[in-house]
Design a protein around this motif. Sequence first.
Motif, PDB file in Angstrom:
ATOM      1  N   GLY A   1       0.819  -1.211   0.000  1.00 60.21           N
ATOM      2  CA  GLY A   1       0.000   0.000   0.000  1.00 60.21           C
ATOM      3  C   GLY A   1       0.848   1.254   0.000  1.00 60.21           C
ATOM      4  N   PHE A   2       1.940   1.227   0.748  1.00 63.26           N
ATOM      5  CA  PHE A   2       2.837   2.372   0.829  1.00 63.26           C
ATOM      6  C   PHE A   2       3.402   2.727  -0.542  1.00 63.26           C
ATOM      7  CE2 PHE A   2       7.039   4.227   1.450  1.00 63.26           C
ATOM      8  CZ  PHE A   2       6.767   5.254   2.346  1.00 63.26           C
ATOM      9  N   PHE A   3       3.983   1.753  -1.215  1.00 64.87           N
ATOM     10  CA  PHE A   3       4.620   2.029  -2.500  1.00 64.87           C
ATOM     11  C   PHE A   3       3.607   2.252  -3.614  1.00 64.87           C
ATOM     12  CE2 PHE A   3       8.304   0.025  -0.424  1.00 64.87           C
ATOM     13  CZ  PHE A   3       9.219   1.026  -0.648  1.00 64.87           C
ATOM     14  N   ALA A   4       2.535   1.469  -3.628  1.00 66.51           N
ATOM     15  CA  ALA A   4       1.543   1.621  -4.692  1.00 66.51           C
ATOM     16  C   ALA A   4       0.856   2.979  -4.621  1.00 66.51           C
ATOM     17  CB  ALA A   4       0.515   0.494  -4.608  1.00 66.51           C
ATOM     18  N   SER A   5       0.550   3.448  -3.423  1.00 68.22           N
ATOM     19  CA  SER A   5      -0.125   4.739  -3.306  1.00 68.22           C
ATOM     20  C   SER A   5       0.754   5.866  -3.837  1.00 68.22           C
ATOM     21  CB  SER A   5      -0.525   5.011  -1.853  1.00 68.22           C
ATOM     22  OG  SER A   5       0.619   5.142  -1.027  1.00 68.22           O
ATOM     23  N   GLY A   6       2.032   5.801  -3.565  1.00 68.42           N
ATOM     24  CA  GLY A   6       2.941   6.827  -4.071  1.00 68.42           C
ATOM     25  C   GLY A   6       3.005   6.836  -5.586  1.00 68.42           C
ATOM     26  N   LEU A   7       3.113   5.653  -6.189  1.00 70.08           N
ATOM     27  CA  LEU A   7       3.160   5.590  -7.650  1.00 70.08           C
ATOM     28  C   LEU A   7       1.846   6.034  -8.278  1.00 70.08           C
ATOM     29  CD1 LEU A   7       5.139   2.359  -8.619  1.00 70.08           C
ATOM     30  CD2 LEU A   7       5.781   4.731  -8.982  1.00 70.08           C
ATOM     31  N   LEU A   8       0.732   5.674  -7.656  1.00 67.71           N
ATOM     32  CA  LEU A   8      -0.563   6.081  -8.208  1.00 67.71           C
ATOM     33  C   LEU A   8      -0.731   7.595  -8.185  1.00 67.71           C
ATOM     34  CD1 LEU A   8      -2.923   3.344  -6.741  1.00 67.71           C
ATOM     35  CD2 LEU A   8      -2.361   3.716  -9.148  1.00 67.71           C
ATOM     36  N   VAL A   9      -0.349   8.223  -7.097  1.00 63.08           N
ATOM     37  CA  VAL A   9      -0.475   9.688  -7.018  1.00 63.08           C
ATOM     38  C   VAL A   9       0.467  10.354  -8.004  1.00 63.08           C
ATOM     39  CG1 VAL A   9      -0.111  11.693  -5.537  1.00 63.08           C
ATOM     40  CG2 VAL A   9      -1.310   9.705  -4.646  1.00 63.08           C
ATOM     41  N   LEU A  10       1.697   9.901  -8.068  1.00 63.34           N
ATOM     42  CA  LEU A  10       2.658  10.529  -8.971  1.00 63.34           C
ATOM     43  C   LEU A  10       2.324  10.280 -10.436  1.00 63.34           C
ATOM     44  CD1 LEU A  10       5.992   9.989  -7.060  1.00 63.34           C
ATOM     45  CD2 LEU A  10       4.660  12.085  -7.318  1.00 63.34           C
TER      46      LEU A  10
ATOM     47  N   ILE B   1       3.964   9.984   7.270  1.00 69.49           N
ATOM     48  CA  ILE B   1       3.063  10.324   8.381  1.00 69.49           C
ATOM     49  C   ILE B   1       1.996   9.247   8.547  1.00 69.49           C
ATOM     50  CG2 ILE B   1       1.262  11.939   9.119  1.00 69.49           C
ATOM     51  CD1 ILE B   1       3.021  14.179   7.970  1.00 69.49           C
ATOM     52  N   VAL B   2       1.365   8.843   7.460  1.00 68.28           N
ATOM     53  CA  VAL B   2       0.330   7.799   7.535  1.00 68.28           C
ATOM     54  C   VAL B   2       0.923   6.493   8.023  1.00 68.28           C
ATOM     55  CG1 VAL B   2      -1.268   6.407   6.152  1.00 68.28           C
ATOM     56  CG2 VAL B   2      -1.163   8.879   5.815  1.00 68.28           C
ATOM     57  N   LEU B   3       2.097   6.135   7.515  1.00 68.58           N
ATOM     58  CA  LEU B   3       2.759   4.902   7.948  1.00 68.58           C
ATOM     59  C   LEU B   3       3.058   4.943   9.438  1.00 68.58           C
ATOM     60  CD1 LEU B   3       3.998   2.188   7.095  1.00 68.58           C
ATOM     61  CD2 LEU B   3       6.123   3.414   6.653  1.00 68.58           C
ATOM     62  N   GLY B   4       3.545   6.064   9.920  1.00 68.38           N
ATOM     63  CA  GLY B   4       3.811   6.208  11.352  1.00 68.38           C
ATOM     64  C   GLY B   4       2.560   6.048  12.195  1.00 68.38           C
ATOM     65  N   LEU B   5       1.453   6.644  11.746  1.00 74.99           N
ATOM     66  CA  LEU B   5       0.188   6.507  12.474  1.00 74.99           C
ATOM     67  C   LEU B   5      -0.298   5.061  12.497  1.00 74.99           C
ATOM     68  CD1 LEU B   5      -1.666   9.707  11.199  1.00 74.99           C
ATOM     69  CD2 LEU B   5      -0.676   9.327  13.470  1.00 74.99           C
ATOM     70  N   ILE B   6      -0.143   4.377  11.384  1.00 76.90           N
ATOM     71  CA  ILE B   6      -0.553   2.968  11.322  1.00 76.90           C
ATOM     72  C   ILE B   6       0.309   2.127  12.263  1.00 76.90           C
ATOM     73  CG2 ILE B   6      -0.599   0.913   9.842  1.00 76.90           C
ATOM     74  CD1 ILE B   6      -1.457   2.784   7.551  1.00 76.90           C
ATOM     75  N   LEU B   7       1.603   2.388  12.277  1.00 75.79           N
ATOM     76  CA  LEU B   7       2.487   1.611  13.146  1.00 75.79           C
ATOM     77  C   LEU B   7       2.219   1.884  14.621  1.00 75.79           C
ATOM     78  CD1 LEU B   7       5.841   1.739  11.162  1.00 75.79           C
ATOM     79  CD2 LEU B   7       4.252  -0.175  11.396  1.00 75.79           C
ATOM     80  N   VAL B   8       1.915   3.120  14.963  1.00 77.85           N
ATOM     81  CA  VAL B   8       1.565   3.434  16.353  1.00 77.85           C
ATOM     82  C   VAL B   8       0.292   2.697  16.750  1.00 77.85           C
ATOM     83  CG1 VAL B   8       0.734   5.286  17.852  1.00 77.85           C
ATOM     84  CG2 VAL B   8       2.779   5.625  16.477  1.00 77.85           C
ATOM     85  N   ALA B   9      -0.692   2.687  15.866  1.00 84.39           N
ATOM     86  CA  ALA B   9      -1.945   1.976  16.151  1.00 84.39           C
ATOM     87  C   ALA B   9      -1.714   0.466  16.211  1.00 84.39           C
ATOM     88  CB  ALA B   9      -2.991   2.317  15.094  1.00 84.39           C
ATOM     89  N   ALA B  10      -0.829  -0.047  15.354  1.00 79.37           N
ATOM     90  CA  ALA B  10      -0.570  -1.491  15.312  1.00 79.37           C
ATOM     91  C   ALA B  10       0.129  -1.985  16.572  1.00 79.37           C
ATOM     92  CB  ALA B  10       0.255  -1.833  14.085  1.00 79.37           C
TER      93      ALA B  10
END
Length: 132
Positions: free
Chosen positions: A41-50, A74-83
């Motif tokens: 999700g991390f890498f695919a979202s970046g490529l899709l936006v770009l 930022i989103v990844l950090g929030l997900i990891l904190v929640a995880a």
Amino acid sequence: MLRSSFLPSAIVGLVCAAVFLAVRGVAGGLSALFGAALALGFFASGLLVLRTLRNLNPMAIMAAAMAVFFGQIIVLGLILVAARRVDSLDGPATGITVAVVVVAWQIFQVRSFMRTRQLVYDPEAGGDGVGT
């Protein structure tokens, strides 16, 4: 590039999940699937936006890429904190799977990029390229 990177990396993630399912049980397998989904999700979202911004000038694309990456972190950090609050999540299985999928994604993305035909000069600039 998205398809060339996503599919093989997803397969690598599934293999990791199968290995952790066998080695660490259901929690390991599900945690590995979570890690694979997170990395993909991390890498695919970046490529899709770009990809939607590819017609901008290079300076704008670079600024957008930096903004997208900052947002992803930022989103990844929030997900990891929640995880961290999920007791059934197997940390080593998640972390190892994320690392393996990230390496696979990078390998396949570089491979895909090298197979594309990218111009290294501006054909509309004219000139013969000698001394200009």
